[in-house]
Design a protein around this motif. Structure first.
Motif, short mmCIF file in Angstrom:
data_model
loop_
_atom_site.label_atom_id
_atom_site.label_comp_id
_atom_site.label_asym_id
_atom_site.label_seq_id
_atom_site.Cartn_x
_atom_site.Cartn_y
_atom_site.Cartn_z
N ARG A 136 9.37 -9.37 14.83
CA ARG A 136 9.74 -10.12 13.61
C ARG A 136 11.04 -10.83 13.89
N HIS A 169 2.68 -14.68 8.74
CA HIS A 169 2.73 -13.21 8.79
C HIS A 169 1.27 -12.75 8.90
N PRO A 197 15.10 -7.41 8.75
CA PRO A 197 14.72 -6.13 8.14
C PRO A 197 13.24 -6.02 7.80
N SER A 198 12.76 -4.78 7.79
CA SER A 198 11.37 -4.49 7.44
C SER A 198 11.26 -3.01 7.13
N THR A 199 10.40 -2.69 6.19
CA THR A 199 10.01 -1.28 5.99
C THR A 199 8.54 -1.12 6.38
N ARG A 200 7.66 -1.77 5.63
CA ARG A 200 6.22 -1.59 5.81
C ARG A 200 5.71 -2.06 7.17
N THR A 201 6.07 -3.27 7.55
CA THR A 201 5.45 -3.84 8.75
C THR A 201 5.82 -3.03 9.99
N PRO A 240 2.79 -8.22 -1.24
CA PRO A 240 3.12 -7.75 0.11
C PRO A 240 4.25 -6.72 0.11
N LEU A 241 5.04 -6.69 -0.97
CA LEU A 241 6.18 -5.79 -1.10
C LEU A 241 7.26 -6.15 -0.06
N PRO A 242 8.51 -5.91 -0.26
CA PRO A 242 9.07 -5.20 -1.42
C PRO A 242 9.05 -6.04 -2.69
N1 CP Z 1 5.11 -6.85 3.56
C1 CP Z 1 6.16 -6.79 4.40
O1 CP Z 1 6.25 -7.59 5.32
O2 CP Z 1 7.04 -5.80 4.12
P1 CP Z 1 8.32 -5.45 5.00
O3 CP Z 1 9.26 -6.63 4.90
O4 CP Z 1 8.89 -4.20 4.41
O5 CP Z 1 7.86 -5.28 6.41
#
Ligand code: CP
Length: 301
Positions: A100, A128, A47-51, A260-262
């Motif tokens: 990823r 990362h 899973p990922s949102t930002r990347t 880096p979030l979340p």
């Molecule tokens: N910072 C980061 O990698 O966020 P995601 O997991 O939402 O991609």
């Protein structure tokens, strides 16, 4: 083999600074269109949102088209197709692969079988590097420089791939580190050995209190439930740190909080309204840095 970005060590100091400068140009001029003949794949096995979304935004802002998946369960991986076959096949469709994957080392392996550049968007607890470049960009943006920065890294320093990559990248710029973590999540020896070899100073702490006021960057991280094999171990450490606004009253005026979030519980919502919070702007910077990485690997900047 085409040049890929798998580890932050794949870029020299000069290349890192070049990427940061190009990203700054793209922040000032967000719409470029010079990749209109390119197709880019985003393959997210985790899973990922930002990347993912910032890479896709970056590709779109450069004029490229994007294919890919955010759930490998909907692909032929669920029928047993190997990573090697998936990558070789996607290589024939696109000009660049962004991947990823939960396994450490998978991104390097993908780059060895791909015929196009591969960008590691996170491989297990390993690296990362695009996050690291956006972290460097954000540090320079907030501090006006990259040299002689005092960074306190807090939280999951054992499994946190972002802190591992950032530590290695900052080694070019004579930093000072504090590593704040519970015993179970301390910075692994291989990274401390790396700093020892480079003569870079660091100290290790378990409490945040007393270790906030002298840092320029407070780099908070989430305790990553998905990396624990023993759920009881996670339960023991999951709420170790919770940064609140009241803990920041004696922080240096230039200090910025990055993450880096979340986030989950490690940064309280009341921190968001302080002048120290910078993590949402940090996430925005991901678009400009990823535009710069894509452009560089495709030979355009
Ligand atoms: N910072 C980061 O990698 O966020 P995601 O997991 O939402 O991609």
């Amino acid at each position: 083999m085409p040049k890929s970005l798998i580890s932050i060590h794949d870029f020299t100091k000069e290349e890192i600074l070049h990427i940061l400068d190009v990203a700054q140009e793209f922040e000032q001029n967000k719409c470029q269109n010079f990749l209109s003949d390119k197709v880019i794949a985003t393959l997210f096995f985790e899973p990922s949102t930002r990347t993912r979304l910032s890479f896709e935004t970056a590709a779109n802002r450069l004029g490229a088209r994007v294919i890919g998946f955010s759930d490998a369960g909907n692909t032929s991986v669920s029928k047993g197709e190997t990573l090697k076959d998936t990558i070789k096949m996607v290589s024939n469709y696109v000009d660049l692969i962004i991947m990823r994957h939960p396994l450490d080392g998978s991104a390097r392996y993908a780059s060895e079988v791909a015929s196009v550049p591969v960008i590691n968007a996170g491989d297990g607890a390993n690296q990362h590097p695009s996050q690291t470049l956006l972290d460097l960009y954000t540090i320079r943006q907030t501090q006006g420089k990259l040299t002689d920065i005092n960074i306190n890294m807090v939280g999951d320093l054992k499994y946190g791939r972002t802190v591992h990559s950032l530590l290695q990248a900052m080694s070019h710029f004579s930093p000072k580190f504090t590593f704040t973590a519970p015993d179970e999540l301390k910075m692994p020896d291989e990274y401390k050995d790396f700093l020892d070899r480079k003569g870079i100073p660091y100290k290790e702490e378990t409490a945040m209190e007393g270790n906030i006021n002298d840092c320029d960057i407070l780099y908070m991280t989430r305790v990553q439930q998905e990396r624990f094999t023993d759920p009881m171990e996670y339960e023991k450490v999951k709420n170790t740190y919770s940064l609140t606004a009241s803990m920041l009253k004696d922080a240096k005026p230039n200090m910025k909080i990055l993450h880096p979030l979340p986030r989950v519980t490690e940064i309280s919502q009341d921190v968001d309204d302080t002048p120290f919070a910078y993590f949402f702007k940090q996430a925005e910077n991901g678009v400009y840095i990823r535009m710069a990485i894509i452009a560089y690997l495709l030979g355009y900047r």
